[in-house]
Design an enzyme around this catalytic site. Sequence first.
Site, mmCIF file in Angstrom:
data_model
loop_
_atom_site.group_PDB
_atom_site.id
_atom_site.type_symbol
_atom_site.label_atom_id
_atom_site.label_comp_id
_atom_site.label_asym_id
_atom_site.label_seq_id
_atom_site.Cartn_x
_atom_site.Cartn_y
_atom_site.Cartn_z
ATOM 1 N N ASN A 92 85.192 61.850 -1.570
ATOM 2 C CA ASN A 92 84.699 61.102 -2.282
ATOM 3 C C ASN A 92 83.682 61.740 -3.306
ATOM 4 O O ASN A 92 82.922 62.779 -3.034
ATOM 5 C CB ASN A 92 83.631 60.114 -1.661
ATOM 6 C CG ASN A 92 84.690 59.198 -0.724
ATOM 7 O OD1 ASN A 92 85.775 58.986 -0.941
ATOM 8 N ND2 ASN A 92 84.135 58.620 0.254
ATOM 9 N N HIS A 109 86.289 67.283 -3.946
ATOM 10 C CA HIS A 109 86.755 66.644 -4.977
ATOM 11 C C HIS A 109 85.817 66.628 -6.208
ATOM 12 O O HIS A 109 85.791 65.924 -7.205
ATOM 13 C CB HIS A 109 87.381 65.150 -5.040
ATOM 14 C CG HIS A 109 89.132 65.599 -4.422
ATOM 15 N ND1 HIS A 109 89.764 64.454 -3.898
ATOM 16 C CD2 HIS A 109 89.695 66.650 -4.120
ATOM 17 C CE1 HIS A 109 90.881 64.959 -3.186
ATOM 18 N NE2 HIS A 109 90.895 66.275 -3.403
ATOM 19 N N ALA A 219 85.431 50.557 8.300
ATOM 20 C CA ALA A 219 84.911 51.777 8.798
ATOM 21 C C ALA A 219 83.445 51.383 9.305
ATOM 22 O O ALA A 219 82.786 51.958 10.281
ATOM 23 C CB ALA A 219 84.440 52.925 7.538
HETATM 24 C C1 BJW Z 1 89.281 51.467 4.811
HETATM 25 C C2 BJW Z 1 88.424 50.268 4.280
HETATM 26 C C3 BJW Z 1 87.516 50.207 5.035
HETATM 27 C C4 BJW Z 1 90.001 50.685 2.673
HETATM 28 N N1 BJW Z 1 87.320 50.795 6.069
HETATM 29 N N2 BJW Z 1 89.177 52.175 5.673
HETATM 30 C C5 BJW Z 1 103.136 67.789 -3.005
HETATM 31 C C6 BJW Z 1 102.626 68.570 -2.048
HETATM 32 C C7 BJW Z 1 101.553 69.015 -2.349
HETATM 33 C C8 BJW Z 1 100.597 68.950 -3.217
HETATM 34 C C9 BJW Z 1 101.183 68.200 -4.399
HETATM 35 C C10 BJW Z 1 102.404 67.495 -4.110
HETATM 36 N N3 BJW Z 1 102.766 66.957 -5.291
HETATM 37 C C11 BJW Z 1 101.397 67.017 -6.003
HETATM 38 C C12 BJW Z 1 100.831 67.602 -5.528
HETATM 39 C C13 BJW Z 1 99.310 67.982 -5.896
HETATM 40 C C14 BJW Z 1 98.536 66.779 -6.111
HETATM 41 C C15 BJW Z 1 98.586 65.602 -5.118
HETATM 42 O O1 BJW Z 1 98.478 65.400 -4.092
HETATM 43 N N4 BJW Z 1 99.379 64.772 -5.674
HETATM 44 C C16 BJW Z 1 99.952 63.535 -5.055
HETATM 45 C C17 BJW Z 1 99.940 62.155 -5.949
HETATM 46 C C18 BJW Z 1 101.208 63.865 -4.288
HETATM 47 N N5 BJW Z 1 97.242 67.183 -5.507
HETATM 48 C C19 BJW Z 1 96.299 68.033 -6.627
HETATM 49 O O2 BJW Z 1 96.935 68.201 -7.719
HETATM 50 C C20 BJW Z 1 95.008 68.769 -6.164
HETATM 51 N N6 BJW Z 1 95.156 70.005 -6.484
HETATM 52 C C21 BJW Z 1 95.804 70.878 -6.152
HETATM 53 O O3 BJW Z 1 96.720 70.457 -5.336
HETATM 54 O O4 BJW Z 1 95.674 72.242 -6.364
HETATM 55 C C22 BJW Z 1 96.648 73.138 -6.365
HETATM 56 C C23 BJW Z 1 95.980 74.168 -5.193
HETATM 57 C C24 BJW Z 1 95.687 73.639 -3.955
HETATM 58 C C25 BJW Z 1 95.376 74.676 -3.191
HETATM 59 C C26 BJW Z 1 95.041 76.058 -3.406
HETATM 60 C C27 BJW Z 1 95.233 76.168 -4.660
HETATM 61 C C28 BJW Z 1 95.665 75.356 -5.562
HETATM 62 C C29 BJW Z 1 93.951 68.144 -6.634
HETATM 63 C C30 BJW Z 1 93.643 66.720 -6.368
HETATM 64 C C31 BJW Z 1 92.607 66.071 -6.787
HETATM 65 C C32 BJW Z 1 92.339 64.469 -6.412
HETATM 66 N N7 BJW Z 1 91.683 64.145 -7.364
HETATM 67 C C33 BJW Z 1 91.082 62.504 -7.074
HETATM 68 C C34 BJW Z 1 90.246 62.110 -8.210
HETATM 69 C C35 BJW Z 1 88.796 62.701 -7.999
HETATM 70 C C36 BJW Z 1 87.631 62.325 -8.958
HETATM 71 C C37 BJW Z 1 87.622 60.747 -8.759
HETATM 72 O O5 BJW Z 1 86.981 60.447 -8.014
HETATM 73 O O6 BJW Z 1 87.905 60.172 -10.049
HETATM 74 O O7 BJW Z 1 90.320 62.550 -6.001
HETATM 75 S S1 BJW Z 1 92.506 61.403 -7.166
HETATM 76 C C38 BJW Z 1 91.680 60.367 -5.893
HETATM 77 O O8 BJW Z 1 92.460 60.244 -4.760
HETATM 78 C C39 BJW Z 1 90.461 60.911 -5.426
HETATM 79 C C40 BJW Z 1 90.434 60.895 -4.049
HETATM 80 O O9 BJW Z 1 89.457 61.686 -3.572
HETATM 81 C C41 BJW Z 1 91.791 61.036 -3.780
HETATM 82 C C42 BJW Z 1 92.165 60.458 -2.266
HETATM 83 O O10 BJW Z 1 92.074 58.958 -2.330
HETATM 84 P P1 BJW Z 1 91.481 58.738 -0.732
HETATM 85 O O11 BJW Z 1 90.112 58.717 -0.634
HETATM 86 O O12 BJW Z 1 92.546 58.644 0.284
HETATM 87 O O13 BJW Z 1 91.810 56.760 -1.208
HETATM 88 P P2 BJW Z 1 93.077 55.952 -1.222
HETATM 89 O O14 BJW Z 1 92.490 54.785 -2.318
HETATM 90 O O15 BJW Z 1 94.210 56.524 -1.333
HETATM 91 O O16 BJW Z 1 92.871 55.307 0.071
HETATM 92 C C43 BJW Z 1 91.911 54.492 0.817
HETATM 93 C C44 BJW Z 1 91.856 54.301 2.099
HETATM 94 O O17 BJW Z 1 90.716 53.887 2.747
HETATM 95 C C45 BJW Z 1 93.211 53.220 2.567
HETATM 96 O O18 BJW Z 1 94.017 53.948 3.505
HETATM 97 C C46 BJW Z 1 92.532 52.213 3.007
HETATM 98 O O19 BJW Z 1 93.708 51.591 3.915
HETATM 99 C C47 BJW Z 1 91.153 52.405 3.485
HETATM 100 N N8 BJW Z 1 90.412 51.752 3.543
HETATM 101 N N9 BJW Z 1 88.930 49.818 3.176
HETATM 102 C C48 BJW Z 1 88.342 51.985 6.394
HETATM 103 N N10 BJW Z 1 86.720 49.311 4.875
#
Ligand code: BJW
Length: 234
Positions: A92, A109, A219
């Site tokens: 977050n 992030h 949570a």
């Molecule tokens: C509750 C609740 C309640 C609700 N109680 N629970 C294939 C393999 C590997 C990597 C890749 C791949 N394909 C593409 C990639 C790379 C890419 C990626 O992962 N893409 C996917 C779409 C597939 N990743 C990247 O590009 C990353 N960088 C990278 O890989 O660099 C290369 C490298 C790696 C390592 C070494 C060297 C080089 C960067 C990723 C950056 C993500 N950025 C964001 C935005 C940040 C800024 C912002 O906030 O605006 O980060 S995207 C967004 O998603 C944000 C979040 O942190 C992230 C994760 O989301 P999160 O937190 O899981 O939220 P939700 O909404 O998805 O889920 C919420 C959950 O809460 C749900 O499960 C609900 O059920 C639950 N919930 N209410 C408890 N009350």
Amino acid sequence: MADRPALVILTGAGISAESGLPTFRGAGGLWEGHRVEEVATPGAFARDPELVLRFYDARRRALSTVEPNPAHHALARLEAVWDGPFLLVTQNVDDLHERAGSKRLLHVHGELLRARCTICGWADRWTGDLLGVACPSCGRRPALRPDVVWFEEVPIGLERIEAALARCTLFAAIGTSGQVWPAAGFVDRARRAGAHTVELNLEPTDASDRFHEHRFGPASRVVAAWVEELTARR
Ligand code: BJW
């Protein structure tokens, strides 16, 4: 040292949902009709900086209207009494863990309350809007961006996280869908290290079968109960 349990906790947007901050995926996950993948990439910022800065300015303003919830407070309490290695990794960009009192915290992030200049590299805390603002160091505009990690950018602190995962005995993922890498792979790294792994989420996720144990529910309830159990045992 070896007998002191080592804990790594990963949090995602779900832990802040009950504070009033929307999650990225699922109901309410769109912003003005855009998916996060359309506004959180370097390409989107290059094409339409105004759109991207409006998205982040709106979220930064919203942050000042919300408070940490019982789940953030429970994790801060846990850290305060934990006598082994402890690392809280949050995906977050909000500051609710800090405001609850967490200290051993890493923003993988980035942080919404920081800005940096894409031209001169200046970076610092930033609490106001970014749209239309010149860089305080080099004076260029548009140049400032939120100091967050977008898709295709390298997450922060991966070496420190890898070191913590390699020795952890307990790993918990809270409120994350497990769809964004490399954070989604931390559970597998922890398992390879021999850790017990726990998923705490509102509901099962696509990653659920990679965890040993599950606690489903909001949570504010399940994290507080889990922390109570852990601290009562110690
Ligand atoms: C509750 C609740 C309640 C609700 N109680 N629970 C294939 C393999 C590997 C990597 C890749 C791949 N394909 C593409 C990639 C790379 C890419 C990626 O992962 N893409 C996917 C779409 C597939 N990743 C990247 O590009 C990353 N960088 C990278 O890989 O660099 C290369 C490298 C790696 C390592 C070494 C060297 C080089 C960067 C990723 C950056 C993500 N950025 C964001 C935005 C940040 C800024 C912002 O906030 O605006 O980060 S995207 C967004 O998603 C944000 C979040 O942190 C992230 C994760 O989301 P999160 O937190 O899981 O939220 P939700 O909404 O998805 O889920 C919420 C959950 O809460 C749900 O499960 C609900 O059920 C639950 N919930 N209410 C408890 N009350």
